[in-house]
Write an enzyme that holds these catalytic residues in place. Structure first.
Site, PDB file in Angstrom:
ATOM      1  N   TYR A  10     -16.077  29.649  -9.522  1.00  0.00           N
ATOM      2  CA  TYR A  10     -17.129  30.304 -10.282  1.00  0.00           C
ATOM      3  C   TYR A  10     -17.055  31.831 -10.202  1.00  0.00           C
ATOM      4  CZ  TYR A  10     -19.437  25.732 -10.547  1.00  0.00           C
ATOM      5  OH  TYR A  10     -19.741  24.422 -10.790  1.00  0.00           O
ATOM      6  N   LYS A  60      -9.884  18.655  -2.229  1.00  0.00           N
ATOM      7  CA  LYS A  60      -8.888  18.004  -3.098  1.00  0.00           C
ATOM      8  C   LYS A  60      -7.507  18.450  -2.617  1.00  0.00           C
ATOM      9  CE  LYS A  60      -8.149  15.333  -6.720  1.00  0.00           C
ATOM     10  NZ  LYS A  60      -8.142  13.898  -6.514  1.00  0.00           N
ATOM     11  N   ASP A  92     -13.051  12.973  -5.178  1.00  0.00           N
ATOM     12  CA  ASP A  92     -13.255  11.801  -6.015  1.00  0.00           C
ATOM     13  C   ASP A  92     -13.674  10.587  -5.189  1.00  0.00           C
ATOM     14  OD1 ASP A  92     -10.664  12.130  -5.018  1.00  0.00           O
ATOM     15  OD2 ASP A  92      -9.667  11.339  -6.787  1.00  0.00           O
ATOM     16  N   ASP A 116     -21.411  21.624  -6.417  1.00  0.00           N
ATOM     17  CA  ASP A 116     -22.248  21.609  -7.611  1.00  0.00           C
ATOM     18  C   ASP A 116     -22.322  20.190  -8.176  1.00  0.00           C
ATOM     19  OD1 ASP A 116     -23.713  22.330  -9.868  1.00  0.00           O
ATOM     20  OD2 ASP A 116     -22.074  23.418 -10.811  1.00  0.00           O
ATOM     21  N   ASP A 120     -25.607  17.215  -7.553  1.00  0.00           N
ATOM     22  CA  ASP A 120     -26.252  16.579  -8.713  1.00  0.00           C
ATOM     23  C   ASP A 120     -26.221  15.063  -8.567  1.00  0.00           C
ATOM     24  OD1 ASP A 120     -26.707  19.044  -9.865  1.00  0.00           O
ATOM     25  OD2 ASP A 120     -25.307  18.766 -11.522  1.00  0.00           O
TER      26      ASP A 120
END
Length: 172
Positions: A10, A60, A92, A116, A120
């Site tokens: 970001y 990852k 994942d 992020d 959620d």
């Protein structure tokens, strides 16, 4: 969930769409320093000491260099916390396990983008994004606690303010 909030994709530069002779291309830069990673990893370990003594570091590392550095820093710090169990999990797999077995987690620590998405997803385990607390914490302590921004997870809902919709527990 302990999410790093000041670095990563970001905030990386360059981040742009540019025209080339073959058409448009986009670039985003994912950058983390060892110091940024260490700061948030230590925060997670300190938090785990007040809970069930387990940290799950989410990355990852199978494809991202930044994640391999993340994992390396976490492994280097872990011996400083011999009472805490550290596990690594690919993002994942973590997303799947959050839905299948959420109670197996204690403290999850991850970088900005993954945090992020995972926060959620995890918020929906309680039924709504607005039901869980969120804090963006600084390092400054006050007489009232740690200085930070405290709000419902993922901010406020000004578009539905005053309509009695934001808190599902108040629905009739």
């Amino acid at each position: 969930m302990v999410r790093e909030l000041t670095g990563g994709l970001y905030f990386g530069k360059p981040s742009e769409i540019r025209e080339t002779s073959q058409g448009a291309e986009a670039i985003d830069t994912l950058l983390y320093t060892e110091a940024e990673i260490e700061r948030i990893i230590r925060t997670a370990f300190d938090l785990a000491r007040t809970r069930r003594n387990k940290v799950t570091s989410v990355d990852k590392a199978n494809v991202l260099s930044s994640s391999r550095l993340w994992r390396r820093v976490a492994d280097r710090i872990a011996p400083d916390y011999p009472d805490i169990t550290l596990e690594h999990l690919l993002v994942d797999a973590c997303a799947m396990h959050l839905l299948r077995r959420p109670s197996s987690f204690d403290v999850i620590v991850t970088e900005n983008l993954f945090g992020d998405i995972l926060t959620d997803e995890a918020s929906m385990l309680a039924g709504s994004m607005g039901m869980l607390p969120s804090a963006s914490l600084g390092t400054r302590k006050t007489r009232y606690g740690t200085f930070g921004l405290y709000e419902p997870i993922h901010g406020t809902a000004p578009d539905i303010a005053g309509q009695e919709k934001a808190n599902p527990s108040r629905q009739s």
